[in-house]
Write an enzyme that holds these catalytic residues in place. Structure first.
Site, PDB file in Angstrom:
ATOM      1  N   TYR A   9       9.301  -3.481   3.202  1.00 54.79           N
ATOM      2  CA  TYR A   9       8.846  -3.582   1.800  1.00 54.79           C
ATOM      3  C   TYR A   9      10.007  -3.542   0.796  1.00 54.79           C
ATOM      4  O   TYR A   9      10.104  -4.377  -0.112  1.00 54.79           O
ATOM      5  CB  TYR A   9       7.858  -2.439   1.537  1.00 54.79           C
ATOM      6  CG  TYR A   9       7.342  -2.327   0.134  1.00 54.79           C
ATOM      7  CD1 TYR A   9       6.407  -3.227  -0.367  1.00 54.79           C
ATOM      8  CD2 TYR A   9       7.771  -1.291  -0.703  1.00 54.79           C
ATOM      9  CE1 TYR A   9       5.918  -3.105  -1.668  1.00 54.79           C
ATOM     10  CE2 TYR A   9       7.284  -1.161  -1.988  1.00 54.79           C
ATOM     11  CZ  TYR A   9       6.364  -2.070  -2.472  1.00 54.79           C
ATOM     12  OH  TYR A   9       5.888  -1.932  -3.749  1.00 54.79           O
TER      13      TYR A   9
ATOM     14  N   GLU B 195      -4.182   3.449   0.286  1.00 56.12           N
ATOM     15  CA  GLU B 195      -4.083   4.380  -0.840  1.00 56.12           C
ATOM     16  C   GLU B 195      -2.783   5.173  -0.801  1.00 56.12           C
ATOM     17  O   GLU B 195      -2.195   5.387   0.245  1.00 56.12           O
ATOM     18  CB  GLU B 195      -5.291   5.332  -0.863  1.00 56.12           C
ATOM     19  CG  GLU B 195      -5.442   6.260   0.320  1.00 56.12           C
ATOM     20  CD  GLU B 195      -6.125   5.622   1.533  1.00 56.12           C
ATOM     21  OE1 GLU B 195      -6.157   4.382   1.617  1.00 56.12           O
ATOM     22  OE2 GLU B 195      -6.583   6.366   2.406  1.00 56.12           O
TER      23      GLU B 195
ATOM     24  N   LYS C 245      11.667  -6.429  -1.927  1.00 56.44           N
ATOM     25  CA  LYS C 245      11.753  -6.188  -3.377  1.00 56.44           C
ATOM     26  C   LYS C 245      13.188  -6.413  -3.869  1.00 56.44           C
ATOM     27  O   LYS C 245      13.411  -7.030  -4.910  1.00 56.44           O
ATOM     28  CB  LYS C 245      11.300  -4.756  -3.701  1.00 56.44           C
ATOM     29  CG  LYS C 245       9.809  -4.502  -3.513  1.00 56.44           C
ATOM     30  CD  LYS C 245       9.002  -5.180  -4.607  1.00 56.44           C
ATOM     31  CE  LYS C 245       7.529  -4.914  -4.513  1.00 56.44           C
ATOM     32  NZ  LYS C 245       6.727  -5.822  -5.347  1.00 56.44           N
TER      33      LYS C 245
ATOM     34  N   ARG D  86       8.518  14.052  -5.046  1.00 58.40           N
ATOM     35  CA  ARG D  86       8.323  12.732  -5.649  1.00 58.40           C
ATOM     36  C   ARG D  86       8.034  12.914  -7.147  1.00 58.40           C
ATOM     37  O   ARG D  86       7.703  14.008  -7.608  1.00 58.40           O
ATOM     38  CB  ARG D  86       7.092  12.020  -5.057  1.00 58.40           C
ATOM     39  CG  ARG D  86       7.195  11.575  -3.612  1.00 58.40           C
ATOM     40  CD  ARG D  86       8.147  10.393  -3.443  1.00 58.40           C
ATOM     41  NE  ARG D  86       8.138   9.910  -2.074  1.00 58.40           N
ATOM     42  CZ  ARG D  86       8.792  10.472  -1.059  1.00 58.40           C
ATOM     43  NH1 ARG D  86       9.520  11.555  -1.266  1.00 58.40           N
ATOM     44  NH2 ARG D  86       8.738   9.965   0.148  1.00 58.40           N
TER      45      ARG D  86
ATOM     46  N   GLY E 190       0.849  -1.188   0.000  1.00 57.70           N
ATOM     47  CA  GLY E 190       0.000   0.000   0.000  1.00 57.70           C
ATOM     48  C   GLY E 190       0.877   1.227   0.000  1.00 57.70           C
ATOM     49  O   GLY E 190       2.079   1.129  -0.272  1.00 57.70           O
TER      50      GLY E 190
HETATM   51  P1  NAD Z   1      -2.410  -3.630  -5.488  1.00 59.90           P
HETATM   52  O1  NAD Z   1      -2.385  -3.778  -4.011  1.00 59.90           O
HETATM   53  O2  NAD Z   1      -3.553  -2.891  -6.101  1.00 59.90           O
HETATM   54  O3  NAD Z   1      -2.297  -5.052  -6.201  1.00 59.90           O
HETATM   55  C1  NAD Z   1      -1.625  -6.142  -5.621  1.00 59.90           C
HETATM   56  C2  NAD Z   1      -2.578  -7.303  -5.620  1.00 59.90           C
HETATM   57  O4  NAD Z   1      -1.904  -8.444  -5.076  1.00 59.90           O
HETATM   58  C3  NAD Z   1      -3.823  -7.042  -4.747  1.00 59.90           C
HETATM   59  O5  NAD Z   1      -5.009  -7.155  -5.509  1.00 59.90           O
HETATM   60  C4  NAD Z   1      -3.736  -8.132  -3.684  1.00 59.90           C
HETATM   61  O6  NAD Z   1      -4.996  -8.656  -3.301  1.00 59.90           O
HETATM   62  C5  NAD Z   1      -2.883  -9.187  -4.384  1.00 59.90           C
HETATM   63  N1  NAD Z   1      -2.269 -10.077  -3.412  1.00 59.90           N
HETATM   64  C6  NAD Z   1      -1.719  -9.751  -2.214  1.00 59.90           C
HETATM   65  N2  NAD Z   1      -1.349 -10.867  -1.563  1.00 59.90           N
HETATM   66  C7  NAD Z   1      -1.661 -11.909  -2.372  1.00 59.90           C
HETATM   67  C8  NAD Z   1      -1.535 -13.308  -2.231  1.00 59.90           C
HETATM   68  N3  NAD Z   1      -1.003 -13.863  -1.117  1.00 59.90           N
HETATM   69  N4  NAD Z   1      -1.971 -14.107  -3.237  1.00 59.90           N
HETATM   70  C9  NAD Z   1      -2.528 -13.553  -4.351  1.00 59.90           C
HETATM   71  N5  NAD Z   1      -2.686 -12.223  -4.532  1.00 59.90           N
HETATM   72  C10 NAD Z   1      -2.256 -11.416  -3.542  1.00 59.90           C
HETATM   73  O7  NAD Z   1      -1.017  -2.927  -5.883  1.00 59.90           O
HETATM   74  P2  NAD Z   1      -0.525  -2.337  -7.263  1.00 59.90           P
HETATM   75  O8  NAD Z   1      -0.379  -0.865  -7.086  1.00 59.90           O
HETATM   76  O9  NAD Z   1      -1.346  -2.852  -8.389  1.00 59.90           O
HETATM   77  O10 NAD Z   1       0.943  -2.947  -7.323  1.00 59.90           O
HETATM   78  C11 NAD Z   1       1.267  -4.082  -8.111  1.00 59.90           C
HETATM   79  C12 NAD Z   1       2.732  -4.430  -7.911  1.00 59.90           C
HETATM   80  O11 NAD Z   1       3.552  -3.304  -8.259  1.00 59.90           O
HETATM   81  C13 NAD Z   1       3.105  -4.799  -6.483  1.00 59.90           C
HETATM   82  O12 NAD Z   1       4.039  -5.843  -6.499  1.00 59.90           O
HETATM   83  C14 NAD Z   1       3.745  -3.554  -5.949  1.00 59.90           C
HETATM   84  O13 NAD Z   1       4.657  -3.833  -4.911  1.00 59.90           O
HETATM   85  C15 NAD Z   1       4.425  -3.000  -7.186  1.00 59.90           C
HETATM   86  N6  NAD Z   1       4.634  -1.552  -7.104  1.00 59.90           N
HETATM   87  C16 NAD Z   1       3.580  -0.712  -7.163  1.00 59.90           C
HETATM   88  C17 NAD Z   1       3.789   0.665  -7.081  1.00 59.90           C
HETATM   89  C18 NAD Z   1       2.649   1.641  -7.152  1.00 59.90           C
HETATM   90  O14 NAD Z   1       2.882   2.837  -7.053  1.00 59.90           O
HETATM   91  N7  NAD Z   1       1.407   1.202  -7.323  1.00 59.90           N
HETATM   92  C19 NAD Z   1       5.080   1.169  -6.918  1.00 59.90           C
HETATM   93  C20 NAD Z   1       6.143   0.267  -6.843  1.00 59.90           C
HETATM   94  C21 NAD Z   1       5.923  -1.089  -6.972  1.00 59.90           C
END
Ligand code: NAD
Length: 329
Positions: free
Chosen positions: A152, A194, A156, A225, A82
């Site tokens: 976190y 969020e 990664k 940022r 998150g």
């Molecule tokens: P998100 O939380 O909307 O999506 C991640 C999904 O993974 C969620 O729907 C969640 O239910 C699912 N999930 C969590 N644990 C799980 C499990 N044990 N089994 C199956 N599903 C599971 O986040 P996002 O923003 O779509 O991010 C997607 C990826 O990108 C993540 O790996 C996140 O770390 C990475 N990321 C996102 C951002 C960003 O700004 N959104 C930035 C850097 C990295």
């Protein structure tokens, strides 16, 4: 490149970026897509009837083998994550995503997956390089010596290295992107997970709706940022996955903005000015962070370029609809 009827598996497909990725593959005519997420289907951000939707906990090894069965390409976006409010207070939960990462890599290797994409994060970067709001953009090499975001970021960084060694030792074709703050419609906008762009939109919409013309801002508003609109993220993910570039690359905008500047943009979109109440006790993350896009430009002659004002206008409109549907009456 996968044929249109090859099986594409999107892990975390019920989430923000994963849901958009599934939608984008459908738009391009891919007919064999499996979307996997732990959430019940009615909580998925986007859920399509013509997709093989699977509710499964990818921390479990068996679930990963079920998800990866027959996959040509796997896009790994599942993680327990998150915004700052979540990752600063759920470090152990964030690190437990290593179970998802590990079991999915094993399953991908054993199921003969052709290409494996991993979503890493700018949170892998050394904290010492992010102490100043007047930032020097982060180059890929700045992840080492390692001092990632606690919890976190370490997960990664560890998984990036696992992806590298699965490629070197087992011949699994892994590709990695370090996302910098992705935003857009279908992102979480309330509830505690969020991120800043969605939270600011929600607060401005709430102030406008209730007539209480003030808002709380986490920190003093001077932290810097960059934010990448989802369409640029989707393009980058697919470009990286199909490429020969083996090292993790930044995938982010280099349009730097302060938190106050982001609030200015949202106020301008909403046509309102609010009193700002700064709360210095709330989680705020590093002082400054931006993406150095030299390498992505070198390899692809492209970088995320959708202007923040344009992406935020679309995001604001979507959150406005969600807010009014829930609290509007
Ligand atoms: P998100 O939380 O909307 O999506 C991640 C999904 O993974 C969620 O729907 C969640 O239910 C699912 N999930 C969590 N644990 C799980 C499990 N044990 N089994 C199956 N599903 C599971 O986040 P996002 O923003 O779509 O991010 C997607 C990826 O990108 C993540 O790996 C996140 O770390 C990475 N990321 C996102 C951002 C960003 O700004 N959104 C930035 C850097 C990295």
């Amino acid at each position: 490149m996968a044929k249109k009827d090859d099986l594409i598996v999107v892990c975390g497909g019920g989430g923000f970026i994963g849901g958009h990725l599934v939608a984008d593959f459908r738009r391009q005519g891919y007919t064999n897509i499996r979307s996997v997420d732990i959430k019940p289907f009615d909580e998925w951000e986007q859920c399509f009837e013509d997709v093989d939707n699977l509710q499964a906990d990818l921390r479990l090894r068996d679930s990963c083998y079920q998800a990866a069965d027959g996959a040509n390409e796997i896009y790994m976006l599942a993680a327990d994550m998150g915004g700052m409010g979540f990752i600063e207070t759920h470090k152990a939960a964030c690190m437990l995503s290593v179970l998802i990462s590990t079991h999915m890599l094993l399953a991908a290797k054993d199921c003969g997956c052709q290409r494996y994409f991993y979503s890493s994060s700018a949170c892998v970067y050394n904290a010492d390089k992010q102490k100043d709001t007047d930032v020097v953009p982060l180059k890929e090499e700045d992840a080492y010596p390692a001092m990632a975001e606690d919890g976190y970021g370490w997960e990664k960084l560890f998984t990036e290295r696992m992806c590298r060694h699965f490629r070197e030792d087992f011949g699994l074709t892994t590709r990695m992107a370090r996302f910098h703050n992705v935003y857009g419609p279908f992102g979480t906008w309330e509830g505690g997970r969020e991120k800043a762009p969605a939270a600011i939109c929600r607060k401005v919409i709430h102030a406008k709706h209730t007539g209480e013309h003030e808002m709380e801002i986490w920190g003093d508003g001077t932290r810097t940022r960059s934010f990448m609109f989802i369409d640029d993220c989707l393009k980058g993910i697919q470009m990286f996955t199909q490429s020969d570039v083996e090292e993790p690359l930044n995938l982010g905008s280099d349009e730097l903005v302060t938190v106050n500047g982001l609030v200015d943009i949202v106020e301008d979109i909403a046509g309102i000015k609010l009193k700002r109440n700064y709360d210095l006790t709330k989680p705020q993350g590093v002082n400054g962070r931006n993406s150095d896009n030299t390498l992505i430009q070198k390899y692809f002659g492209w970088e995320p370029s959708i202007r923040l004002r344009d992406g935020m206008a679309k995001t604001y409109a979507w959150i406005h609809d969600q807010y009014m549907a829930k609290y509007g009456s």
